[in-house]
Write a protein that holds these residues in place. Structure first.
Motif, PDB file in Angstrom:
ATOM      1  N   THR A 163       0.833  -1.210   0.000  1.00  0.00           N
ATOM      2  CA  THR A 163       0.000   0.000   0.000  1.00  0.00           C
ATOM      3  C   THR A 163       0.866   1.258   0.000  1.00  0.00           C
ATOM      4  N   PHE A 164       1.915   1.261   0.846  1.00  0.00           N
ATOM      5  CA  PHE A 164       2.820   2.414   0.904  1.00  0.00           C
ATOM      6  C   PHE A 164       3.536   2.607  -0.432  1.00  0.00           C
ATOM      7  N   SER A 165       4.037   1.508  -1.003  1.00  0.00           N
ATOM      8  CA  SER A 165       4.749   1.591  -2.284  1.00  0.00           C
ATOM      9  C   SER A 165       3.829   2.103  -3.383  1.00  0.00           C
ATOM     10  N   LEU A 166       2.579   1.633  -3.371  1.00  0.00           N
ATOM     11  CA  LEU A 166       1.612   2.059  -4.392  1.00  0.00           C
ATOM     12  C   LEU A 166       1.281   3.543  -4.236  1.00  0.00           C
ATOM     13  N   LEU A 167       1.149   4.004  -3.001  1.00  0.00           N
ATOM     14  CA  LEU A 167       0.876   5.420  -2.766  1.00  0.00           C
ATOM     15  C   LEU A 167       2.031   6.291  -3.251  1.00  0.00           C
ATOM     16  N   VAL A 168       3.268   5.820  -3.028  1.00  0.00           N
ATOM     17  CA  VAL A 168       4.441   6.561  -3.508  1.00  0.00           C
ATOM     18  C   VAL A 168       4.419   6.635  -5.041  1.00  0.00           C
ATOM     19  N   LEU A 169       4.154   5.490  -5.678  1.00  0.00           N
ATOM     20  CA  LEU A 169       4.117   5.456  -7.146  1.00  0.00           C
ATOM     21  C   LEU A 169       3.019   6.354  -7.691  1.00  0.00           C
ATOM     22  N   VAL A 170       1.807   6.250  -7.115  1.00  0.00           N
ATOM     23  CA  VAL A 170       0.682   7.063  -7.576  1.00  0.00           C
ATOM     24  C   VAL A 170       0.969   8.546  -7.353  1.00  0.00           C
ATOM     25  N   GLY A 171       1.607   8.870  -6.216  1.00  0.00           N
ATOM     26  CA  GLY A 171       1.943  10.261  -5.925  1.00  0.00           C
ATOM     27  C   GLY A 171       2.917  10.842  -6.935  1.00  0.00           C
ATOM     28  N   LEU A 172       3.970  10.078  -7.241  1.00  0.00           N
ATOM     29  CA  LEU A 172       4.975  10.558  -8.198  1.00  0.00           C
ATOM     30  C   LEU A 172       4.387  10.696  -9.603  1.00  0.00           C
ATOM     31  N   VAL A 173       3.700   9.638 -10.052  1.00  0.00           N
ATOM     32  CA  VAL A 173       3.116   9.672 -11.400  1.00  0.00           C
ATOM     33  C   VAL A 173       2.016  10.726 -11.485  1.00  0.00           C
ATOM     34  N   GLY A 174       1.182  10.792 -10.452  1.00  0.00           N
ATOM     35  CA  GLY A 174       0.097  11.763 -10.440  1.00  0.00           C
ATOM     36  C   GLY A 174       0.592  13.199 -10.480  1.00  0.00           C
ATOM     37  N   THR A 175       1.653  13.490  -9.723  1.00  0.00           N
ATOM     38  CA  THR A 175       2.215  14.839  -9.723  1.00  0.00           C
ATOM     39  C   THR A 175       2.758  15.202 -11.103  1.00  0.00           C
ATOM     40  N   GLY A 176       3.500  14.263 -11.698  1.00  0.00           N
ATOM     41  CA  GLY A 176       4.032  14.508 -13.038  1.00  0.00           C
ATOM     42  C   GLY A 176       2.929  14.708 -14.059  1.00  0.00           C
ATOM     43  N   CYS A 177       1.892  13.852 -13.999  1.00  0.00           N
ATOM     44  CA  CYS A 177       0.778  13.972 -14.949  1.00  0.00           C
ATOM     45  C   CYS A 177       0.013  15.275 -14.752  1.00  0.00           C
ATOM     46  N   TYR A 178      -0.110  15.717 -13.483  1.00  0.00           N
ATOM     47  CA  TYR A 178      -0.838  16.958 -13.203  1.00  0.00           C
ATOM     48  C   TYR A 178      -0.167  18.144 -13.891  1.00  0.00           C
ATOM     49  N   TYR A 179       1.140  18.275 -13.680  1.00  0.00           N
ATOM     50  CA  TYR A 179       1.850  19.416 -14.273  1.00  0.00           C
ATOM     51  C   TYR A 179       1.899  19.314 -15.801  1.00  0.00           C
ATOM     52  N   LEU A 180       2.080  18.076 -16.314  1.00  0.00           N
ATOM     53  CA  LEU A 180       2.118  17.886 -17.763  1.00  0.00           C
ATOM     54  C   LEU A 180       0.766  18.204 -18.391  1.00  0.00           C
ATOM     55  N   CYS A 181      -0.308  17.647 -17.815  1.00  0.00           N
ATOM     56  CA  CYS A 181      -1.650  17.882 -18.362  1.00  0.00           C
ATOM     57  C   CYS A 181      -2.046  19.349 -18.228  1.00  0.00           C
ATOM     58  N   ASN A 182      -1.641  19.980 -17.120  1.00  0.00           N
ATOM     59  CA  ASN A 182      -1.951  21.391 -16.921  1.00  0.00           C
ATOM     60  C   ASN A 182      -1.331  22.239 -18.039  1.00  0.00           C
ATOM     61  N   ALA A 183      -0.059  21.950 -18.350  1.00  0.00           N
ATOM     62  CA  ALA A 183       0.621  22.691 -19.418  1.00  0.00           C
ATOM     63  C   ALA A 183      -0.018  22.401 -20.774  1.00  0.00           C
ATOM     64  N   LEU A 184      -0.363  21.129 -21.022  1.00  0.00           N
ATOM     65  CA  LEU A 184      -0.975  20.766 -22.301  1.00  0.00           C
ATOM     66  C   LEU A 184      -2.340  21.423 -22.476  1.00  0.00           C
TER      67      LEU A 184
END
Length: 360
Positions: free
Chosen positions: A68-89
């Protein structure tokens, strides 16, 4: 080998291809939609397993907690990257939509100039070519109003409904990921003790090697090409550099055609307009992108797939017709599956034949 035996071998090979092709198609059409969330969950579990096992061995955390902790870390990292990328797009896409009337005005001026030149070149009455263009554009706009726009509206409603159901699917994937990580060691033990393990493993290992090699290669090359395009277009001070760079990177994955679909007409337009600097930058970006693909693709894939670019393009075309946008990936993956399964089955058949022919 006698001619009769040779014909039997060819017949078996042909039947194997037919049965495998039908099986792959039916699997993609009916089985894949049912198991896709769990395949994604298994992929995520494979990604987070190293950290989960580290927490289990070093900190004695239960696999459920560590997973659960590992998945939260992965989702957090990917989600943050996708947020900034999608925001710019999204910002660049909105800017593009707002500026469409301006671009249409510029295009109309260029079109007027070209039409006048064509009238003079072919000795036609003034305004003949422009009248033909206007008639065709009117027909196209009417077609869009009567056919395309209602479809877009319907698709928008479908997408909105799909987004609601997607939330539930995402929750299922996340829960399944944690459960798979928890029981993954037991799954492997039971799988290896199964009577069909050797036959199934021979096929799945080859599929995994070939399929993952192809997907990984495309992801790496597309990412590098996207970075090159974004940097080059930023150098040109293009306000849609990120949007265009990522779009061109996806186009670059098309065999034979690639990013030239965008770059070659763009370079020609810049040359006609007299913008030599922009044409040189675009040509340089295109050349670097081609070199990157030509150099990296053989090294990353090697001889593990052995699929010609033409066959990959055919597979993409068939996949797009059968499975819509998803066919862009499913087509080549399906082709790899067919080639791999047929090869493994034929190798196993040849091995069995050799054993039967060996003297006691």
């Amino acid at each position: 080998m006698k001619s009769g035996e040779g014909n039997n071998v060819k017949l078996k090979w042909f039947l194997t291809i037919i049965v495998t092709t039908v099986g792959v198609y039916l699997s993609f059409r009916f089985i894949l939609p049912l198991i896709l969330p769990f395949l994604v969950a298994y992929f995520l579990a494979w990604i987070i397993r190293p950290l989960t096992e580290f927490l289990y061995r070093r900190l004695k955390l239960p696999r459920v907690v560590g997973g659960t902790f590992s998945l939260l870390v992965l989702v957090g990292l990917v989600g943050t990257g996708c947020y900034y990328l999608c925001n710019a797009l999204i910002k660049q896409a909105i800017t593009l939509v707002k500026n469409i009337p301006v671009y249409f005005g510029i295009l109309a001026g260029k079109l007027d100039y070209l039409c006048k030149g064509c009238d003079e070149l072919f000795g036609l009455a003034k305004g003949t070519i422009r009248s033909m263009v206007d008639d065709n554009m009117s027909s196209m706009l009417n077609h869009m109003k009567t056919s395309i726009m209602p479809d877009i509206t319907q698709q928008t409603i479908t997408v909105a409904v799909g987004l609601v159901s997607a939330v539930g699917i995402i929750l299922i994937i996340l829960i399944a990921t944690v459960l798979i990580v928890k029981d993954l060691p037991d799954f492997h033990k039971r799988y290896e003790s199964n009577a069909l393990y050797k036959d199934v493993h021979a096929i799945t290992s080859k599929l995994s090697e070939a399929g993952i090699a192809w997907l990984r290669t495309q992801a790496i090359i597309m990412s590098i090409v996207a970075v090159i395009c974004v940097l080059g277009l930023t150098l040109l001070k293009n306000e849609y550099a990120l949007l265009l760079g990522i779009g061109i990177a996806f186009m670059d994955a098309l065999p034979i055609l690639g990013s030239g679909i965008v770059f070659i007409p763009w370079i020609i337009i810049m040359l006609i307009s007299g913008n030599i600097y922009a044409a040189a930058i675009l040509a340089t970006i295109y050349l670097i992108a081609q070199i990157v693909r030509e150099v990296l693709e053989p090294k990353l894939i090697g001889n593990r797939i052995g699929v010609k670019p033409l066959f990959t393009l055919i597979a993409m075309y068939i996949g797009l017709n059968l499975f819509s946008i998803a066919g862009f990936i499913l087509g080549p993956v399906g082709l790899i599956m067919i080639i791999t399964i047929v090869k493994v089955v034929n190798d196993r058949t040849n091995q069995n034949s050799c054993k039967q022919e060996m003297p006691l």
